[in-house]
Design a protein around this motif. Structure first.
Motif, PDB file in Angstrom:
ATOM      1  N   GLY A 250       0.825  -1.198   0.000  1.00 43.22           N
ATOM      2  CA  GLY A 250       0.000   0.000   0.000  1.00 43.22           C
ATOM      3  C   GLY A 250       0.860   1.249   0.000  1.00 43.22           C
ATOM      4  O   GLY A 250       2.056   1.200   0.282  1.00 43.22           O
TER       5      GLY A 250
ATOM      6  N   ARG B 128      -2.866  -0.113  -2.549  1.00 43.07           N
ATOM      7  CA  ARG B 128      -2.361   0.411  -3.821  1.00 43.07           C
ATOM      8  C   ARG B 128      -1.951  -0.746  -4.744  1.00 43.07           C
ATOM      9  O   ARG B 128      -2.168  -0.697  -5.948  1.00 43.07           O
TER      10      ARG B 128
ATOM     11  N   ARG C 211      -5.461   2.449  11.930  1.00 44.97           N
ATOM     12  CA  ARG C 211      -4.930   1.470  10.964  1.00 44.97           C
ATOM     13  C   ARG C 211      -5.375   0.055  11.334  1.00 44.97           C
ATOM     14  O   ARG C 211      -5.485  -0.817  10.490  1.00 44.97           O
TER      15      ARG C 211
ATOM     16  N   HIS D 289      -5.871  -3.753   4.696  1.00 43.72           N
ATOM     17  CA  HIS D 289      -4.476  -3.851   5.136  1.00 43.72           C
ATOM     18  C   HIS D 289      -4.295  -4.908   6.211  1.00 43.72           C
ATOM     19  O   HIS D 289      -4.339  -4.599   7.415  1.00 43.72           O
TER      20      HIS D 289
ATOM     21  N   LEU E  51      -8.161   2.361   4.285  1.00 45.01           N
ATOM     22  CA  LEU E  51      -7.301   3.549   4.193  1.00 45.01           C
ATOM     23  C   LEU E  51      -7.108   3.940   2.728  1.00 45.01           C
ATOM     24  O   LEU E  51      -5.987   4.048   2.224  1.00 45.01           O
ATOM     25  N   HIS E  52      -8.190   4.095   1.998  1.00 50.13           N
ATOM     26  CA  HIS E  52      -8.025   4.392   0.567  1.00 50.13           C
ATOM     27  C   HIS E  52      -9.091   5.359   0.069  1.00 50.13           C
ATOM     28  O   HIS E  52     -10.215   5.387   0.574  1.00 50.13           O
ATOM     29  N   ASN E  53      -8.690   6.166  -0.925  1.00 55.25           N
ATOM     30  CA  ASN E  53      -9.614   7.067  -1.611  1.00 55.25           C
ATOM     31  C   ASN E  53     -10.049   6.479  -2.956  1.00 55.25           C
ATOM     32  O   ASN E  53     -11.125   6.799  -3.445  1.00 55.25           O
TER      33      ASN E  53
ATOM     34  N   GLN F 244      -4.883  -2.039  -6.496  1.00 52.17           N
ATOM     35  CA  GLN F 244      -5.265  -1.144  -7.590  1.00 52.17           C
ATOM     36  C   GLN F 244      -4.310  -1.306  -8.771  1.00 52.17           C
ATOM     37  O   GLN F 244      -4.727  -1.306  -9.935  1.00 52.17           O
TER      38      GLN F 244
ATOM     39  N   ARG G 182       0.306   5.934   0.087  1.00 47.82           N
ATOM     40  CA  ARG G 182      -0.563   7.101  -0.079  1.00 47.82           C
ATOM     41  C   ARG G 182      -0.531   7.588  -1.518  1.00 47.82           C
ATOM     42  O   ARG G 182      -1.405   8.335  -1.935  1.00 47.82           O
TER      43      ARG G 182
HETATM   44  N1  LIG Z   1      -3.376   5.812  -2.500  1.00 47.47           N
HETATM   45  C1  LIG Z   1      -4.365   4.813  -2.815  1.00 47.47           C
HETATM   46  C2  LIG Z   1      -4.037   3.501  -2.123  1.00 47.47           C
HETATM   47  C3  LIG Z   1      -4.257   3.615  -0.645  1.00 47.47           C
HETATM   48  C4  LIG Z   1      -3.249   2.881   0.203  1.00 47.47           C
HETATM   49  O1  LIG Z   1      -2.493   2.047  -0.251  1.00 47.47           O
HETATM   50  N2  LIG Z   1      -3.238   3.250   1.474  1.00 47.47           N
HETATM   51  C5  LIG Z   1      -2.212   2.866   2.381  1.00 47.47           C
HETATM   52  C6  LIG Z   1      -1.747   4.097   3.107  1.00 47.47           C
HETATM   53  C7  LIG Z   1      -0.669   3.744   4.113  1.00 47.47           C
HETATM   54  C8  LIG Z   1      -0.978   4.342   5.481  1.00 47.47           C
HETATM   55  O2  LIG Z   1      -1.451   5.487   5.520  1.00 47.47           O
HETATM   56  O3  LIG Z   1      -0.770   3.648   6.462  1.00 47.47           O
HETATM   57  C9  LIG Z   1      -5.761   5.274  -2.436  1.00 47.47           C
HETATM   58  O4  LIG Z   1      -5.853   6.321  -1.734  1.00 47.47           O
HETATM   59  O5  LIG Z   1      -6.728   4.610  -2.822  1.00 47.47           O
END
Ligand SMILES: N[C@@H](CCC(=O)NCCCC(=O)O)C(=O)O
Length: 258
Positions: free
Chosen positions: A65, A113, A151, A221, A180-182, A116, A67
């Motif tokens: 994953g 991520r 988390r 996650h 944790l995803h947009n 995706q 951000r």
């Molecule tokens: N950026 C993409 C994938 C989201 C992702 O993998 N989040 C993990 C973040 C790690 C963390 O904050 O612990 C989306 O936003 O969809």
């Protein structure tokens, strides 16, 4: 010999000079060393040349994953909104790596991520802010609330296809997950089969159709809560068993001339 588990890195700026570094969260290293039962190998975002050189040396691949977000050019999507984090070097590395790993049958676990990326690598597309879509819930964790507890907190349930991998591990057709995803899957890639859905219909789990081995992706996650969550732990253990079997075969086979 323990299986070698490739872990995808992101390019991140560190220090006062914002020097680019190739980095992956410690949570993936600990999951690889723990329930997967392997040896983690961090894979730098070194571009498409990495795949043919590193895949023959690996026994499993974890797409991590992040951000950052897959660049829309890879799925003919609209440009991201201003300020949306991207990682072009990671995209250039993981998308061909995924395709090569699946073609080879290398055990692959794609997370958030990585989930995706799996969809885009195989021809699917993404919605960039699912919380803005009608009828959809907010799956993200606001940046100002990056508290560890979020988390590991359970954000929503996932309905699982009967007989699917996670349903087998969960002993039922529902599991509670963190979120944790947009972004999320818009057009499902032709070679993917959806096996889990959030209450708003967001695809949360997929498997690769006709994959010779372990090839799964999940939007949540498990690396954050496998020490407390039996399904998260079991998922890593199942991936680890596939990687161990791959390692055993790899050591039995004569190494291709390098
Ligand atoms: N950026 C993409 C994938 C989201 C992702 O993998 N989040 C993990 C973040 C790690 C963390 O904050 O612990 C989306 O936003 O969809």
């Amino acid at each position: 010999m323990k299986p070698l588990i490739g872990i995808s890195c992101c390019v991140k700026a560190f220090g006062i000079f914002a020097t680019p570094n190739h980095a992956a969260s410690d949570t993936y290293v600990r999951a690889a060393l723990g329930p997967v039962g392997g040896i983690p190998v961090l894979l730098p975002a070194a571009g498409e040349a990495l795949a043919p050189q590193i895949l023959p040396r690996l026994d499993g691949l974890i797409l991590t994953g992040s951000r950052s977000n897959v660049c829309p050019e890879h799925y003919e999507g609209p440009p991201h909104a201003e300020g949306t984090p991207e990682d072009h070097d990671r995209d250039a590395t993981t998308l061909p790596l995924i395709r090569a790993a699946i073609a080879a049958g290398l055990p692959l676990l794609a997370i958030c991520r990585g989930f995706q990326e799996l969809n885009v690598a195989l021809g699917g597309s993404l919605d960039q802010r699912i919380q803005d879509l009608p009828g959809r819930i907010d799956h993200s964790t606001p940046v100002d609330q990056q508290l560890p507890r979020l988390r590991v907190a359970k954000a929503h349930d996932v309905r699982l296809a009967p007989g699917s991998l996670v349903a087998q591990l969960a002993g039922g057709t529902e599991v509670a997950v963190n979120s944790l995803h947009n972004q999320g899957i818009a057009r499902l890639a032709p070679r993917l089969v959806a096996e889990g859905w959030a209450p708003d219909g967001t695809v949360e789990a997929v498997r690769v159709k006709d994959a010779p081995g372990f090839a799964y992706g999940i939007q949540w996650h498990p690396e954050y809560d496998w020490e407390r969550d039996v399904v998260s732990r079991a998922l890593f253990e199942r991936f680890g068993a596939a990687a161990a079997a791959w390692a055993a075969r790899r050591h039995l086979l004569p190494q291709a001339a390098e």
